[in-house]
Design a protein around this motif. Structure first.
Motif, PDB file in Angstrom:
ATOM      1  N   UNK A  12      -1.207   5.487   8.858  1.00  0.00           N
ATOM      2  CA  UNK A  12      -1.654   4.573   7.807  1.00  0.00           C
ATOM      3  C   UNK A  12      -3.155   4.721   7.553  1.00  0.00           C
ATOM      4  N   UNK A  13      -3.524   4.751   6.277  1.00  0.00           N
ATOM      5  CA  UNK A  13      -4.920   4.748   5.847  1.00  0.00           C
ATOM      6  C   UNK A  13      -5.144   3.583   4.894  1.00  0.00           C
ATOM      7  N   UNK A  14      -6.405   3.226   4.699  1.00  0.00           N
ATOM      8  CA  UNK A  14      -6.757   2.185   3.722  1.00  0.00           C
ATOM      9  C   UNK A  14      -7.759   2.771   2.730  1.00  0.00           C
ATOM     10  N   UNK A  15      -7.716   2.259   1.513  1.00  0.00           N
ATOM     11  CA  UNK A  15      -8.575   2.786   0.447  1.00  0.00           C
ATOM     12  C   UNK A  15      -8.859   1.710  -0.583  1.00  0.00           C
ATOM     13  N   UNK A  16      -9.824   2.011  -1.470  1.00  0.00           N
ATOM     14  CA  UNK A  16     -10.067   1.130  -2.615  1.00  0.00           C
ATOM     15  C   UNK A  16      -9.532   1.717  -3.917  1.00  0.00           C
ATOM     16  N   UNK A  17      -9.620   3.040  -4.081  1.00  0.00           N
ATOM     17  CA  UNK A  17      -9.409   3.694  -5.369  1.00  0.00           C
ATOM     18  C   UNK A  17     -10.425   3.185  -6.390  1.00  0.00           C
ATOM     19  N   UNK A  18     -11.573   2.730  -5.889  1.00  0.00           N
ATOM     20  CA  UNK A  18     -12.643   2.240  -6.764  1.00  0.00           C
ATOM     21  C   UNK A  18     -13.028   3.312  -7.783  1.00  0.00           C
ATOM     22  N   UNK A  19     -13.313   2.873  -9.013  1.00  0.00           N
ATOM     23  CA  UNK A  19     -13.592   1.501  -9.453  1.00  0.00           C
ATOM     24  C   UNK A  19     -12.373   0.704  -9.910  1.00  0.00           C
TER      25      UNK A  19
ATOM     26  N   UNK B  71      -7.636   2.233  14.101  1.00  0.00           N
ATOM     27  CA  UNK B  71      -6.606   3.270  13.990  1.00  0.00           C
ATOM     28  C   UNK B  71      -6.583   3.916  12.603  1.00  0.00           C
ATOM     29  N   UNK B  72      -6.952   3.187  11.557  1.00  0.00           N
ATOM     30  CA  UNK B  72      -7.014   3.849  10.247  1.00  0.00           C
ATOM     31  C   UNK B  72      -8.184   4.834  10.192  1.00  0.00           C
ATOM     32  N   UNK B  73      -9.276   4.524  10.879  1.00  0.00           N
ATOM     33  CA  UNK B  73     -10.399   5.464  10.947  1.00  0.00           C
ATOM     34  C   UNK B  73     -10.022   6.693  11.770  1.00  0.00           C
ATOM     35  N   UNK B  74      -9.368   6.465  12.898  1.00  0.00           N
ATOM     36  CA  UNK B  74      -8.894   7.594  13.707  1.00  0.00           C
ATOM     37  C   UNK B  74      -7.937   8.471  12.905  1.00  0.00           C
TER      38      UNK B  74
ATOM     39  N   UNK C 272     -15.835   0.356  12.918  1.00  0.00           N
ATOM     40  CA  UNK C 272     -15.951   1.322  11.825  1.00  0.00           C
ATOM     41  C   UNK C 272     -14.733   1.233  10.919  1.00  0.00           C
ATOM     42  N   UNK C 273     -15.007   1.413   9.618  1.00  0.00           N
ATOM     43  CA  UNK C 273     -13.955   1.402   8.612  1.00  0.00           C
ATOM     44  C   UNK C 273     -14.251   2.527   7.637  1.00  0.00           C
ATOM     45  N   UNK C 274     -13.197   3.111   7.053  1.00  0.00           N
ATOM     46  CA  UNK C 274     -13.369   4.221   6.116  1.00  0.00           C
ATOM     47  C   UNK C 274     -12.603   3.930   4.836  1.00  0.00           C
ATOM     48  N   UNK C 275     -13.297   4.078   3.711  1.00  0.00           N
ATOM     49  CA  UNK C 275     -12.624   4.052   2.412  1.00  0.00           C
ATOM     50  C   UNK C 275     -12.122   5.471   2.159  1.00  0.00           C
ATOM     51  N   UNK C 276     -10.831   5.667   2.331  1.00  0.00           N
ATOM     52  CA  UNK C 276     -10.270   7.020   2.311  1.00  0.00           C
ATOM     53  C   UNK C 276     -10.035   7.575   0.911  1.00  0.00           C
TER      54      UNK C 276
END
Length: 262
Positions: free
Chosen positions: A199-206, A244-247, A1-5
């Motif tokens: 730590x989190x990961x994101x896109x900041x899309x668009x 761990x970023x999803x957690x 699982x992965x999350x775009x935060x």
């Protein structure tokens, strides 16, 4: 699982309607992206944003006013009302931006202070934008007792001193596609140091599509590229970074955790 935060689904040109947004979210799912946080930047756009993503329960929301939108006004009672929606798991995007709008510095501070206070009142974490305002950002978070609810410095581009000050307040650091850019050496050195439980990961899309998608409109599926790059950068396995970023996401955004039964 992965999350775009952190992304802005309501601003993605490739998804102007429900059918195209469904396809976009399916593309994300096919790359392992199970959940997405769609972030509000202007309160006048909240209801349209909410309506657009309403069919998609894997999408969480925030309510707030971005520092570059403060000139359009802030009705803190309305932001508070929006925050009662169960899909709204955070207050923001709020913060300070002296790089693009130093002329509204005082108004930004007023709006930031109000939103920090609201976050504490409703017990929801903050999504924080900061640029060229390191000292004031940290000072206002401290004085507003943001440590009571936590939050994230999203799309982080600052130095280690700023990251350390945020971490000391119990905040999280979110990394976007900027980390993949050729000129991001200083940022990479910071991201290597951030503890894995913050730590989190994101896109900041668009916006800010990562390598190898530079020049394209960003989308949630591309958070996979960010996470893979972070894993290589930190000498970790992609699967571990995804976990761990999803957690961390659910640890921070407790409202989202409740919605999915975590």
């Amino acid at each position: 699982m992965l999350i775009d935060s952190h992304c802005h689904l309501d601003r993605i040109k490739a998804a102007p309607d429900e059918a195209s947004l469904k396809l976009l979210l399916e593309q994300a799912k096919n790359r392992g992206v199970d959940y997405i946080l769609c972030v509000n930047v202007c309160q006048s756009g909240f209801e349209a944003m909410k309506a657009k993503v309403a069919p998609f329960k894997q999408v969480f929301l925030s309510s707030g006013v971005h520092p570059l939108d403060v000139q359009d006004g802030l009705d803190i009672e309305q932001i508070s009302a929006f925050s009662t929606d169960e899909q709204v798991v955070a207050i923001g995007e709020t913060g300070l931006d002296y790089y693009y709008a130093n002329e509204t510095k005082s108004l930004q501070q007023q709006c930031f202070e109000q939103q920090i206070d609201l976050a504490v009142q409703v017990n929801k974490p903050l999504i924080i934008h900061t640029r060229d305002a390191r000292q004031d950002t940290i000072h206002m978070l401290k004085s507003g007792h943001a440590d009571k609810v936590g939050g994230v410095l999203h799309c982080f581009t600052e130095d280690w001193d700023m990251a350390k000050a945020a971490l000391d307040l119990g905040l999280y650091i979110s990394v976007s596609g900027i980390v993949t850019f050729k000129n991001a050496g200083a940022l990479r050195s910071v991201i290597r140091k951030v503890p894995k439980d913050r730590l989190l990961v994101e896109t900041d899309a668009p916006y800010l599509a990562p390598v190898p998608h530079r020049g394209e409109e960003n989308q949630p599926a591309f958070v996979r590229d960010v996470a893979e790059f972070v894993a290589e950068l930190r000498g970790e396995k992609y699967e571990d970074v995804a976990k761990y970023t999803s957690d961390n996401f659910f640890d921070l955004f407790h409202g989202a955790a409740k919605l999915v039964g975590r």
